[in-house]
Design a protein around this motif. Structure first.
Motif, PDB file in Angstrom:
ATOM      1  N   ARG A  36      16.267  35.755  45.549  1.00 31.03           N
ATOM      2  CA  ARG A  36      17.038  36.012  44.329  1.00 31.03           C
ATOM      3  C   ARG A  36      18.312  35.176  44.253  1.00 31.03           C
ATOM      4  O   ARG A  36      19.186  35.434  43.424  1.00 31.03           O
ATOM      5  N   GLY A  37      18.411  34.186  45.143  1.00 33.09           N
ATOM      6  CA  GLY A  37      19.548  33.265  45.097  1.00 33.09           C
ATOM      7  C   GLY A  37      20.788  33.770  45.780  1.00 33.09           C
ATOM      8  O   GLY A  37      21.878  33.211  45.606  1.00 33.09           O
ATOM      9  N   ILE A  38      20.673  34.836  46.563  1.00 31.01           N
ATOM     10  CA  ILE A  38      21.831  35.403  47.267  1.00 31.01           C
ATOM     11  C   ILE A  38      21.906  34.770  48.651  1.00 31.01           C
ATOM     12  O   ILE A  38      20.946  34.832  49.428  1.00 31.01           O
ATOM     13  N   THR A  39      23.045  34.146  48.965  1.00 30.28           N
ATOM     14  CA  THR A  39      23.151  33.357  50.194  1.00 30.28           C
ATOM     15  C   THR A  39      24.241  33.826  51.149  1.00 30.28           C
ATOM     16  O   THR A  39      24.326  33.335  52.269  1.00 30.28           O
ATOM     17  N   SER A  40      25.090  34.757  50.719  1.00 29.69           N
ATOM     18  CA  SER A  40      26.217  35.159  51.568  1.00 29.69           C
ATOM     19  C   SER A  40      26.455  36.656  51.494  1.00 29.69           C
ATOM     20  O   SER A  40      25.942  37.347  50.601  1.00 29.69           O
ATOM     21  N   TYR A  41      27.272  37.142  52.418  1.00 30.85           N
ATOM     22  CA  TYR A  41      27.643  38.558  52.435  1.00 30.85           C
ATOM     23  C   TYR A  41      28.346  38.934  51.133  1.00 30.85           C
ATOM     24  O   TYR A  41      28.075  39.987  50.548  1.00 30.85           O
ATOM     25  N   ALA A  42      29.256  38.047  50.653  1.00 27.81           N
ATOM     26  CA  ALA A  42      30.011  38.349  49.427  1.00 27.81           C
ATOM     27  C   ALA A  42      29.079  38.461  48.224  1.00 27.81           C
ATOM     28  O   ALA A  42      29.237  39.356  47.383  1.00 27.81           O
ATOM     29  N   GLU A  43      28.090  37.562  48.139  1.00 33.69           N
ATOM     30  CA  GLU A  43      27.141  37.613  47.024  1.00 33.69           C
ATOM     31  C   GLU A  43      26.263  38.856  47.119  1.00 33.69           C
ATOM     32  O   GLU A  43      25.935  39.472  46.099  1.00 33.69           O
ATOM     33  N   ALA A  44      25.886  39.235  48.337  1.00 32.24           N
ATOM     34  CA  ALA A  44      25.092  40.449  48.526  1.00 32.24           C
ATOM     35  C   ALA A  44      25.894  41.686  48.141  1.00 32.24           C
ATOM     36  O   ALA A  44      25.371  42.623  47.521  1.00 32.24           O
ATOM     37  N   GLN A  45      27.170  41.677  48.479  1.00 31.60           N
ATOM     38  CA  GLN A  45      28.038  42.807  48.121  1.00 31.60           C
ATOM     39  C   GLN A  45      28.138  42.942  46.598  1.00 31.60           C
ATOM     40  O   GLN A  45      28.070  44.053  46.059  1.00 31.60           O
ATOM     41  N   ALA A  46      28.290  41.803  45.916  1.00 31.63           N
ATOM     42  CA  ALA A  46      28.363  41.837  44.447  1.00 31.63           C
ATOM     43  C   ALA A  46      27.039  42.301  43.851  1.00 31.63           C
ATOM     44  O   ALA A  46      27.021  42.980  42.810  1.00 31.63           O
ATOM     45  N   PHE A  47      25.916  41.958  44.505  1.00 28.95           N
ATOM     46  CA  PHE A  47      24.588  42.362  44.026  1.00 28.95           C
ATOM     47  C   PHE A  47      24.373  43.862  44.203  1.00 28.95           C
ATOM     48  O   PHE A  47      23.944  44.556  43.275  1.00 28.95           O
ATOM     49  N   PHE A  48      24.689  44.367  45.389  1.00 36.34           N
ATOM     50  CA  PHE A  48      24.449  45.785  45.685  1.00 36.34           C
ATOM     51  C   PHE A  48      25.533  46.705  45.136  1.00 36.34           C
ATOM     52  O   PHE A  48      25.275  47.879  44.885  1.00 36.34           O
ATOM     53  N   ARG A  49      26.738  46.177  44.953  1.00 37.01           N
ATOM     54  CA  ARG A  49      27.853  47.003  44.487  1.00 37.01           C
ATOM     55  C   ARG A  49      28.531  46.339  43.292  1.00 37.01           C
ATOM     56  O   ARG A  49      29.644  45.826  43.380  1.00 37.01           O
ATOM     57  N   PRO A  50      27.849  46.313  42.137  1.00 36.61           N
ATOM     58  CA  PRO A  50      28.445  45.657  40.946  1.00 36.61           C
ATOM     59  C   PRO A  50      29.763  46.317  40.561  1.00 36.61           C
ATOM     60  O   PRO A  50      29.950  47.531  40.721  1.00 36.61           O
ATOM     61  N   LYS A  51      30.687  45.539  40.043  1.00 34.60           N
ATOM     62  CA  LYS A  51      31.973  46.041  39.573  1.00 34.60           C
ATOM     63  C   LYS A  51      32.244  45.500  38.178  1.00 34.60           C
ATOM     64  O   LYS A  51      31.913  44.342  37.876  1.00 34.60           O
ATOM     65  N   LEU A  52      32.852  46.322  37.339  1.00 34.01           N
ATOM     66  CA  LEU A  52      33.182  45.867  35.984  1.00 34.01           C
ATOM     67  C   LEU A  52      34.183  44.715  36.021  1.00 34.01           C
ATOM     68  O   LEU A  52      34.229  43.902  35.094  1.00 34.01           O
ATOM     69  N   SER A  53      34.941  44.631  37.090  1.00 36.66           N
ATOM     70  CA  SER A  53      35.879  43.516  37.222  1.00 36.66           C
ATOM     71  C   SER A  53      35.156  42.187  37.447  1.00 36.66           C
ATOM     72  O   SER A  53      35.765  41.117  37.367  1.00 36.66           O
ATOM     73  N   ASP A  54      33.824  42.261  37.737  1.00 34.59           N
ATOM     74  CA  ASP A  54      33.025  41.032  37.887  1.00 34.59           C
ATOM     75  C   ASP A  54      32.680  40.394  36.542  1.00 34.59           C
ATOM     76  O   ASP A  54      32.178  39.265  36.515  1.00 34.59           O
ATOM     77  N   LEU A  55      32.919  41.104  35.443  1.00 37.20           N
ATOM     78  CA  LEU A  55      32.611  40.540  34.127  1.00 37.20           C
ATOM     79  C   LEU A  55      33.494  39.328  33.855  1.00 37.20           C
ATOM     80  O   LEU A  55      34.672  39.295  34.213  1.00 37.20           O
ATOM     81  N   HIS A  56      32.918  38.334  33.201  1.00 35.13           N
ATOM     82  CA  HIS A  56      33.658  37.104  32.919  1.00 35.13           C
ATOM     83  C   HIS A  56      34.718  37.324  31.838  1.00 35.13           C
ATOM     84  O   HIS A  56      34.628  38.235  31.009  1.00 35.13           O
ATOM     85  N   ASP A  57      35.706  36.459  31.849  1.00 36.16           N
ATOM     86  CA  ASP A  57      36.738  36.442  30.814  1.00 36.16           C
ATOM     87  C   ASP A  57      36.068  36.147  29.470  1.00 36.16           C
ATOM     88  O   ASP A  57      35.473  35.082  29.286  1.00 36.16           O
ATOM     89  N   PRO A  58      36.129  37.060  28.505  1.00 43.03           N
ATOM     90  CA  PRO A  58      35.435  36.836  27.219  1.00 43.03           C
ATOM     91  C   PRO A  58      35.976  35.635  26.442  1.00 43.03           C
ATOM     92  O   PRO A  58      35.269  35.040  25.635  1.00 43.03           O
ATOM     93  N   PHE A  59      37.238  35.258  26.723  1.00 39.72           N
ATOM     94  CA  PHE A  59      37.830  34.138  25.990  1.00 39.72           C
ATOM     95  C   PHE A  59      37.307  32.786  26.467  1.00 39.72           C
ATOM     96  O   PHE A  59      37.664  31.742  25.902  1.00 39.72           O
ATOM     97  N   LEU A  60      36.427  32.795  27.486  1.00 39.45           N
ATOM     98  CA  LEU A  60      35.754  31.563  27.880  1.00 39.45           C
ATOM     99  C   LEU A  60      34.683  31.166  26.863  1.00 39.45           C
ATOM    100  O   LEU A  60      34.217  30.026  26.855  1.00 39.45           O
ATOM    101  N   MET A  61      34.293  32.119  26.018  1.00 45.37           N
ATOM    102  CA  MET A  61      33.252  31.853  25.027  1.00 45.37           C
ATOM    103  C   MET A  61      33.834  31.091  23.841  1.00 45.37           C
ATOM    104  O   MET A  61      34.891  31.445  23.326  1.00 45.37           O
ATOM    105  N   LYS A  62      33.133  30.041  23.442  1.00 43.06           N
ATOM    106  CA  LYS A  62      33.544  29.220  22.304  1.00 43.06           C
ATOM    107  C   LYS A  62      33.774  30.089  21.065  1.00 43.06           C
ATOM    108  O   LYS A  62      32.957  30.967  20.756  1.00 43.06           O
ATOM    109  N   ASP A  63      34.877  29.888  20.378  1.00 41.52           N
ATOM    110  CA  ASP A  63      35.247  30.570  19.123  1.00 41.52           C
ATOM    111  C   ASP A  63      35.731  32.010  19.317  1.00 41.52           C
ATOM    112  O   ASP A  63      36.008  32.696  18.322  1.00 41.52           O
TER     113      ASP A  63
END
Length: 573
Positions: A36-63
């Motif tokens: 699934r493309g997970i290569t590190s402990y940090a990526e596995a932690q983000a996969f198994f323990r999602p956080k709302l703070s992981d959401l991207h900055d919405p202002f990165l979207m054009k317009d």
């Protein structure tokens, strides 16, 4: 024809070993992560323990800055605002989400769902004229609009601003709306491209809330709608979608909105933990049914209901639409199968094209899917609407249906879609030539490999490796969906313990108790739907191979692990 079992390529062995040690999991689990493309402990932690703070900055979207500024101005001036969305689940959940957020902020707020039959998909001229008549000055479009160049120009000439929130692939030209939010725009730097239409709308609300210091908790109240859109629209359950789905399911299971709670009650989902699969097969079809049979506006109405009495009345109505949908689906599928059975040339064909002027337009897509599953070939199902033949097409694995239909574009009035699903409209007199040419194109392009139904398996394992700890970790891979499907395994040379038996109304299924002769592990309970034809071979005590997923089965208050058999391969001796 026997199905082919394809085992996915194993992950990098060094990554697997690293993950196994770092996470204290066995090599099978580590390989599933690497695949699934997970290569590190940090990526596995983000996969198994999602956080709302992981959401991207919405202002990165054009317009996004323009969209927020225009929405702020509409609220400050209390303009008349219309929320517009497609009639499918993604569209109606998007509209319901936006309406719920804005109705306490705008006095003159309304929503609009186009009629599937008189207006069709996307932004309609009828809706623009309606907006002009109602003196609407801002329309927020969700889950469509990215190709509505002429319609947006018409609206602009009438003094109506549009904010488009779409997730479909755009053409080279982008509509001249006030703001166009679509992560798939070539000029959009947003890092995650696979949001649902509702997800794009959510990012607009996230940006607006950040700019105006609105607590994020107000947005989390809407995440049950977002997960319903993600599951129903079959978008990848990866990256940001995985985070939204994870917390959306939490909301759906703990405190769903009145409308979704009512829909779940009608679906029989009263007590158990709801999953993506429950949304796909039980919640989504009911929300879709009103748009197929009556009008998609009913789905928005129940999703925005503010009291139980209102929701119950709408729920009863929507449930009746779903029953009509199921009846139409069953009857038309049977008629279609009979048409195919009477076709003397059917066996030699590589594609299916059917037309019946009396079939219901709202279910031809479902029928096309069923026929594709049944015969495993690209399928087009057409009916008559407004004097034209119109319908839906579905494809098989790895065959580009959209390209094949496009090669017949000179015979079509319009068409759209993607590799695996498409819609098309043509003159009735062109059906025969379309059918002939479509068959010719499919025959030239399709390969033997594409015509063989296959199952993707993650790994070969021994039954003895299925321990309570193994399954406990496996459960944490959820929520499942595209790009993160439920793991499928293969175990070879298993045996019937002697107690397996056919079950079901027509004895078409198998209830299995399996053992592994190479280990001292205990019996494994399994269910194999529509595989009773293997019983005689299995009952002789011959070893066989199984392809399966693992789930929990609750019986008389006790929970145990059960294998859900996808396919069986017996061996000749």
């Amino acid at each position: 024809m026997d199905k082919v079992w394809n085992i996915k390529k194993e992950g990098d062995i060094n990554i697997i070993k690293h993950l196994s040690v770092a996470l204290n999991v066995n090599m099978v689990i580590a390989n599933l992560l690497a695949q699934r493309g997970i290569t590190s402990y940090a990526e596995a932690q983000a996969f198994f323990r999602p956080k709302l703070s992981d959401l991207h900055d919405p202002f990165l979207m054009k317009d996004m800055d323009k969209a927020v500024e225009r929405l702020e101005r509409a609220i400050d001036n209390q303009e008349k605002v219309l929320i517009y969305g497609d009639y499918d689940v993604d569209g109606t959940t998007s509209v319901a989400m936006m309406y719920q957020f804005l109705r306490s902020r705008l006095k003159n707020l309304d929503y609009y769902i186009p009629d599937r039959y008189s207006e069709g998909y996307g932004i309609s001229k009828t809706s623009i004229l309606y907006a002009a008549e109602q003196k609407i000055t801002l329309v927020i479009v969700l889950d469509c609009g990215i190709k509505a160049i002429e319609k947006i120009k018409m609206a602009k000439d009438l003094g109506i601003d549009f904010i488009i929130c779409d997730h479909h692939n755009p053409d080279e030209t982008i509509p001249e709306a006030y703001a166009v939010l679509d992560p798939k725009r070539l000029d959009c730097p947003y890092p995650y491209k696979e949001l649902s239409g509702c997800g794009v709308g959510f990012k607009l609300l996230q940006a607006f809330s950040r700019k105006n210091n609105i607590p994020f908790t107000e947005l989390t109240e809407l995440l049950d709608l977002v997960v319903v859109s993600i599951a129903s629209d079959i978008v990848p359950v990866s990256g940001e979608n995985r985070v939204l789905a994870h917390f959306g399911l939490k909301k759906l299971n703990s405190s769903p909105s009145i409308g979704l709670k009512t829909i779940m009650n009608y679906s029989g989902l009263n007590t158990e933990e709801k999953s993506v699969s429950d949304i796909v097969f039980k919640i989504g079809p009911r929300l879709n049914a009103s748009g197929r049979i009556e009008h998609g506006k009913k789905s928005v109405a129940i999703l925005t209901a503010t009291n139980e009495q209102e929701a119950l009345l709408l729920g009863d109505e929507i449930n009746s639409y779903n029953e009509i949908r199921k009846t139409l689906d069953r009857d038309i599928t049977l008629e279609a199968l009979e048409m195919i059975r009477r076709d003397p040339e059917h066996e030699g064909k590589n594609a299916t094209v059917l037309y019946n002027r009396d079939w219901h337009k709202g279910v031809v897509g479902i029928v096309a899917s069923r026929l594709t599953e049944h015969f495993y070939r690209p399928t087009v199902v057409l009916t008559e609407s407004n004097g034209l033949a119109t319908g839906s097409a579905r494809s098989i694995r790895d065959f580009d249906l959209y390209e094949a239909i496009g090669a017949c574009s000179d015979l079509l009035e319009s068409y759209g879609g993607h590799m695996y699903a498409a819609g098309l409209t043509l003159k009735i007199e062109n059906i025969y030539e379309f059918s002939r040419r479509f068959e010719e194109i499919v025959t030239k392009q399709i390969t033997n490999q594409q015509q063989t139904e296959s199952i993707e398996a993650d790994a070969k394992i021994y039954l003895s490796e299925i321990t309570p700890k193994f399954y406990r970790i496996l459960k944490q891979f959820a929520p499942f969906g595209p790009h993160n499907m439920i793991p499928v395994f293969i175990s070879e040379n298993v045996l019937d313990s002697g107690t397996s038996r056919p079950v079901g109304k027509n004895m078409e299924h198998l209830k299995l108790d399996l053992i592994e002769p190479t280990s001292n592990s205990s019996q494994f309970s399994a269910i194999a739907f529509n595989h009773a034809h293997h019983f005689d071979s299995i009952n002789q005590g011959l070893p066989f191979d199984i392809c399966y997923s693992i789930a929990e089965n609750e019986f008389r208050g006790k929970t145990s692990l059960q294998l859900y058999i996808r396919d069986i391969k017996t061996k000749a001796y």
